[in-house]
Design an enzyme around this catalytic site. Structure first.
Site, PDB file in Angstrom:
ATOM      1  N   GLU A 111       0.862  -1.179   0.000  1.00 12.98           N
ATOM      2  CA  GLU A 111       0.000   0.000   0.000  1.00 12.98           C
ATOM      3  C   GLU A 111       0.897   1.227   0.000  1.00 12.98           C
ATOM      4  OE1 GLU A 111      -2.867   2.326   3.156  1.00 12.98           O
ATOM      5  OE2 GLU A 111      -3.096   0.153   3.038  1.00 12.98           O
ATOM      6  N   GLU A 116      -2.262  11.329   3.307  1.00 14.08           N
ATOM      7  CA  GLU A 116      -3.366  11.143   4.242  1.00 14.08           C
ATOM      8  C   GLU A 116      -3.348  12.329   5.186  1.00 14.08           C
ATOM      9  OE1 GLU A 116      -4.269   6.807   5.553  1.00 14.08           O
ATOM     10  OE2 GLU A 116      -2.088   7.043   5.566  1.00 14.08           O
TER      11      GLU A 116
END
Length: 169
Positions: free
Chosen positions: A60, A65
């Site tokens: 990932e 974020e």
């Protein structure tokens, strides 16, 4: 506001799984992110092999974020490892003003055995194959995109009375 499952809000995501995958190159995403406690915007990628090897073995790559209650801080993280939990390498950038105040350029420069994460062309993190040690390096394989605004979750926590809805990115 949309009620579902006993909550007064929902999350949303766009992804390219089974539609389009990518391997190497430069990714630039210009975005204006939301803010507020419990709001969790993310620009990220998952390995196509998730359906056969599972997460985190598929890899990932979190290009960006943000936790809505920390509006001046963005994170770039890679997740990998044999599972069930992930091993991660995470770095962050703290700005003088909230990222939600304006558009910013979130980038991944992806080459064989190397990932570079940037915000407004400023390097935040570089991860090399050697940084994973003896762990499998899934980041030379094809990945697909996920772009989402999550609401709630273990990391950002739940929205509170100060969180305004609707939110958008």
């Amino acid at each position: 506001m949309e009620s579902r499952g006993g909550k007064n809000y929902t999350s949303t995501r766009l992804n390219t799984q089974n539609k389009r995958s990518f391997r190497f190159g430069r990714v630039d995403i210009r975005a204006k992110v939301p803010r507020g406690r419990g709001v969790w915007p993310a620009l990220w990628m998952l390995g196509n092999s998730i359906t056969t090897v599972g997460w985190p073995k598929c890899g990932e790559m979190d290009i960006m974020e943000l936790l809505g209650q920390e509006p001046n801080k963005v994170y770039s993280t890679v997740h990998f490892g044999p599972g069930p939990g992930s091993i991660q390498i995470s770095r962050s950038l703290t700005a003088t003003s909230p990222f939600s105040d304006d558009y910013h350029l979130y980038s991944l420069v992806w080459t064989t055995d190397k990932l570079r994460f940037l915000v407004d062309n400023q390097l935040i993190s570089e991860v090399n194959k050697s940084d994973l040690g003896a762990n499998n390096y899934p980041f030379n394989d094809p990945f697909y995109f996920v772009i989402n605004v999550a609401v709630g979750g273990n990391w950002p926590g739940s929205p509170d009375a100060t969180t305004r809805f609707p939110q958008w990115m």
